[in-house]
Design a protein around this motif. Sequence first.
Motif, PDB file in Angstrom:
ATOM      1  N   GLY A 201       0.791  -1.224   0.000  1.00 42.68           N
ATOM      2  CA  GLY A 201       0.000   0.000   0.000  1.00 42.68           C
ATOM      3  C   GLY A 201       0.818   1.267   0.000  1.00 42.68           C
ATOM      4  O   GLY A 201       0.281   2.359   0.220  1.00 42.68           O
ATOM      5  N   ALA A 202       2.130   1.139  -0.259  1.00 45.33           N
ATOM      6  CA  ALA A 202       3.011   2.312  -0.255  1.00 45.33           C
ATOM      7  C   ALA A 202       3.154   2.938  -1.632  1.00 45.33           C
ATOM      8  O   ALA A 202       3.758   4.002  -1.764  1.00 45.33           O
ATOM      9  N   ASP A 203       2.667   2.292  -2.669  1.00 47.42           N
ATOM     10  CA  ASP A 203       2.757   2.800  -4.042  1.00 47.42           C
ATOM     11  C   ASP A 203       1.366   2.741  -4.652  1.00 47.42           C
ATOM     12  O   ASP A 203       0.829   1.654  -4.878  1.00 47.42           O
ATOM     13  N   ALA A 204       0.780   3.900  -4.911  1.00 51.94           N
ATOM     14  CA  ALA A 204      -0.577   3.952  -5.460  1.00 51.94           C
ATOM     15  C   ALA A 204      -0.590   4.390  -6.917  1.00 51.94           C
ATOM     16  O   ALA A 204      -1.640   4.785  -7.436  1.00 51.94           O
ATOM     17  N   ASP A 205       0.577   4.309  -7.580  1.00 50.03           N
ATOM     18  CA  ASP A 205       0.629   4.662  -8.995  1.00 50.03           C
ATOM     19  C   ASP A 205      -0.280   3.704  -9.783  1.00 50.03           C
ATOM     20  O   ASP A 205      -0.119   2.486  -9.696  1.00 50.03           O
ATOM     21  N   PRO A 206      -1.273   4.224 -10.551  1.00 43.28           N
ATOM     22  CA  PRO A 206      -2.215   3.349 -11.247  1.00 43.28           C
ATOM     23  C   PRO A 206      -1.540   2.356 -12.189  1.00 43.28           C
ATOM     24  O   PRO A 206      -1.963   1.197 -12.277  1.00 43.28           O
ATOM     25  N   ASP A 207      -0.488   2.791 -12.902  1.00 43.29           N
ATOM     26  CA  ASP A 207       0.205   1.878 -13.810  1.00 43.29           C
ATOM     27  C   ASP A 207       0.911   0.774 -13.038  1.00 43.29           C
ATOM     28  O   ASP A 207       0.902  -0.398 -13.452  1.00 43.29           O
ATOM     29  N   HIS A 208       1.538   1.112 -11.921  1.00 42.80           N
ATOM     30  CA  HIS A 208       2.223   0.100 -11.117  1.00 42.80           C
ATOM     31  C   HIS A 208       1.227  -0.898 -10.540  1.00 42.80           C
ATOM     32  O   HIS A 208       1.488  -2.110 -10.513  1.00 42.80           O
ATOM     33  N   GLU A 209       0.081  -0.393 -10.084  1.00 48.70           N
ATOM     34  CA  GLU A 209      -0.939  -1.285  -9.537  1.00 48.70           C
ATOM     35  C   GLU A 209      -1.468  -2.219 -10.618  1.00 48.70           C
ATOM     36  O   GLU A 209      -1.664  -3.419 -10.376  1.00 48.70           O
ATOM     37  N   LEU A 210      -1.687  -1.680 -11.813  1.00 50.76           N
ATOM     38  CA  LEU A 210      -2.206  -2.492 -12.913  1.00 50.76           C
ATOM     39  C   LEU A 210      -1.213  -3.580 -13.297  1.00 50.76           C
ATOM     40  O   LEU A 210      -1.586  -4.742 -13.484  1.00 50.76           O
ATOM     41  N   ARG A 211       0.086  -3.234 -13.384  1.00 51.95           N
ATOM     42  CA  ARG A 211       1.102  -4.205 -13.797  1.00 51.95           C
ATOM     43  C   ARG A 211       1.437  -5.192 -12.686  1.00 51.95           C
ATOM     44  O   ARG A 211       2.016  -6.256 -12.956  1.00 51.95           O
ATOM     45  N   SER A 212       1.077  -4.859 -11.431  1.00 48.15           N
ATOM     46  CA  SER A 212       1.321  -5.779 -10.323  1.00 48.15           C
ATOM     47  C   SER A 212       0.234  -6.843 -10.218  1.00 48.15           C
ATOM     48  O   SER A 212       0.397  -7.824  -9.491  1.00 48.15           O
ATOM     49  N   ASP A 213      -0.850  -6.655 -10.948  1.00 45.69           N
ATOM     50  CA  ASP A 213      -1.933  -7.652 -10.975  1.00 45.69           C
ATOM     51  C   ASP A 213      -1.596  -8.712 -12.027  1.00 45.69           C
ATOM     52  O   ASP A 213      -2.172  -8.745 -13.105  1.00 45.69           O
ATOM     53  N   LEU A 214      -0.654  -9.594 -11.694  1.00 49.49           N
ATOM     54  CA  LEU A 214      -0.151 -10.540 -12.685  1.00 49.49           C
ATOM     55  C   LEU A 214      -1.151 -11.633 -13.034  1.00 49.49           C
ATOM     56  O   LEU A 214      -1.092 -12.203 -14.121  1.00 49.49           O
ATOM     57  N   ASN A 215      -2.049 -11.972 -12.123  1.00 50.49           N
ATOM     58  CA  ASN A 215      -3.008 -13.031 -12.436  1.00 50.49           C
ATOM     59  C   ASN A 215      -4.299 -12.493 -13.042  1.00 50.49           C
ATOM     60  O   ASN A 215      -5.218 -13.253 -13.356  1.00 50.49           O
ATOM     61  N   GLY A 216      -4.382 -11.169 -13.210  1.00 48.37           N
ATOM     62  CA  GLY A 216      -5.493 -10.577 -13.931  1.00 48.37           C
ATOM     63  C   GLY A 216      -6.849 -10.661 -13.264  1.00 48.37           C
ATOM     64  O   GLY A 216      -7.876 -10.617 -13.945  1.00 48.37           O
ATOM     65  N   ASP A 217      -6.873 -10.739 -11.918  1.00 48.16           N
ATOM     66  CA  ASP A 217      -8.165 -10.837 -11.239  1.00 48.16           C
ATOM     67  C   ASP A 217      -8.707  -9.487 -10.805  1.00 48.16           C
ATOM     68  O   ASP A 217      -9.707  -9.399 -10.104  1.00 48.16           O
ATOM     69  N   GLY A 218      -8.030  -8.401 -11.222  1.00 43.96           N
ATOM     70  CA  GLY A 218      -8.535  -7.074 -10.943  1.00 43.96           C
ATOM     71  C   GLY A 218      -7.959  -6.405  -9.716  1.00 43.96           C
ATOM     72  O   GLY A 218      -8.289  -5.252  -9.433  1.00 43.96           O
ATOM     73  N   VAL A 219      -7.087  -7.093  -8.974  1.00 46.27           N
ATOM     74  CA  VAL A 219      -6.497  -6.503  -7.780  1.00 46.27           C
ATOM     75  C   VAL A 219      -5.100  -7.067  -7.573  1.00 46.27           C
ATOM     76  O   VAL A 219      -4.841  -8.239  -7.849  1.00 46.27           O
ATOM     77  N   ALA A 220      -4.161  -6.223  -7.138  1.00 50.03           N
ATOM     78  CA  ALA A 220      -2.805  -6.676  -6.827  1.00 50.03           C
ATOM     79  C   ALA A 220      -2.757  -7.087  -5.363  1.00 50.03           C
ATOM     80  O   ALA A 220      -2.952  -6.261  -4.475  1.00 50.03           O
ATOM     81  N   ASP A 221      -2.516  -8.367  -5.121  1.00 54.17           N
ATOM     82  CA  ASP A 221      -2.500  -8.869  -3.750  1.00 54.17           C
ATOM     83  C   ASP A 221      -1.575 -10.075  -3.645  1.00 54.17           C
ATOM     84  O   ASP A 221      -0.770 -10.339  -4.547  1.00 54.17           O
ATOM     85  N   GLY A 222      -1.701 -10.830  -2.556  1.00 54.45           N
ATOM     86  CA  GLY A 222      -0.823 -11.966  -2.324  1.00 54.45           C
ATOM     87  C   GLY A 222      -0.907 -13.049  -3.378  1.00 54.45           C
ATOM     88  O   GLY A 222       0.052 -13.817  -3.559  1.00 54.45           O
ATOM     89  N   GLU A 223      -2.034 -13.094  -4.107  1.00 56.45           N
ATOM     90  CA  GLU A 223      -2.177 -14.099  -5.156  1.00 56.45           C
ATOM     91  C   GLU A 223      -1.242 -13.827  -6.335  1.00 56.45           C
ATOM     92  O   GLU A 223      -1.018 -14.719  -7.166  1.00 56.45           O
ATOM     93  N   ASP A 224      -0.701 -12.616  -6.404  1.00 60.81           N
ATOM     94  CA  ASP A 224       0.193 -12.258  -7.506  1.00 60.81           C
ATOM     95  C   ASP A 224       1.666 -12.523  -7.181  1.00 60.81           C
ATOM     96  O   ASP A 224       2.525 -12.380  -8.057  1.00 60.81           O
ATOM     97  N   ILE A 225       1.959 -12.912  -5.954  1.00 59.49           N
ATOM     98  CA  ILE A 225       3.357 -13.099  -5.563  1.00 59.49           C
ATOM     99  C   ILE A 225       4.004 -14.231  -6.347  1.00 59.49           C
ATOM    100  O   ILE A 225       5.113 -14.084  -6.893  1.00 59.49           O
ATOM    101  N   SER A 226       3.337 -15.375  -6.425  1.00 61.59           N
ATOM    102  CA  SER A 226       3.933 -16.527  -7.121  1.00 61.59           C
ATOM    103  C   SER A 226       4.220 -16.223  -8.580  1.00 61.59           C
ATOM    104  O   SER A 226       5.354 -16.473  -9.058  1.00 61.59           O
ATOM    105  N   PRO A 227       3.249 -15.685  -9.369  1.00 56.29           N
ATOM    106  CA  PRO A 227       3.584 -15.368 -10.769  1.00 56.29           C
ATOM    107  C   PRO A 227       4.652 -14.299 -10.904  1.00 56.29           C
ATOM    108  O   PRO A 227       5.439 -14.329 -11.865  1.00 56.29           O
ATOM    109  N   PHE A 228       4.749 -13.364  -9.923  1.00 55.23           N
ATOM    110  CA  PHE A 228       5.807 -12.368 -10.019  1.00 55.23           C
ATOM    111  C   PHE A 228       7.179 -13.013  -9.799  1.00 55.23           C
ATOM    112  O   PHE A 228       8.140 -12.705 -10.506  1.00 55.23           O
TER     113      PHE A 228
END
Length: 251
Positions: A217-244
């Motif tokens: 929650g320390a980076d709210a840049d929209p592009d960074h948030e969008l690219r951090s959603d690696l599994n494409g479920d609409g939110v960047a969270d712990g589910e994206d750690i493994s694909p990252f």
Amino acid sequence: MHTTDGGATWEHVLPLGTFGRITDAQVMATGKAWALHRQPDKLRRSENFFQTSVVNDLPVNHTWHQVEFGSETAGWIGGFYGGLRRTTDGGASFVDEPLPGFQYGGVDLLMHVVAPRADEAYVLSVRTGAIEQGIIYHTVDGGITWDSLPAMTDPTHFASGGVVQMDVLPTGEIWAAGSYGHIYASAIPEVLLPGDIDGDGDVDYIDRDLFVAVLMGADADPDHELRSDLNGDGVADGEDISPFVIALLTD
């Protein structure tokens, strides 16, 4: 209507004549579902494929015609005369999201909304009688800011005024169809590597730090948030750690 055999047979999900005509509906695999009613203007929402549902009143005189959810909680409703509302609680409440440059009073018409993700949306509008008529608005931060994509034009000066429908592919390519038989297609945007949070063409320790900042929650840049959603479920969270981690180790 509902079918389980590819359209060979259909069954009524809602009783005939319930609250007037339905202009649009959306159903998710989890059972969450929404339906727009007109005359009177209402939104019906359900947790179980419309077996049971609750109904919300909507503001009148907007000609609501589309409901579009990018996740189970975040979605939009759109009306022909520019009414655009967003919800983040599954449709229990909405806030108005005015489009910059949109001319109300019947000058511009809102034709279609596509929401690929929770905070991302494309809104197709047309301006009646103008030369440059087809405009697509785009947001990646839930309507806080909007970009306006280049106008769709046609040598006849009228054909693009009939643009009524669009679709956005996973590549970011946009297709739009007009009622005069014209089809428009955008170029395919540059495809970023999965995990390339800063967009510099590789996945490295800088992307790792940005990815962690987004999740914390320390980076709210929209592009960074969008690219951090690696599994494409609409939110960047712990589910994206493994694909990252996979993207980081294989780049």
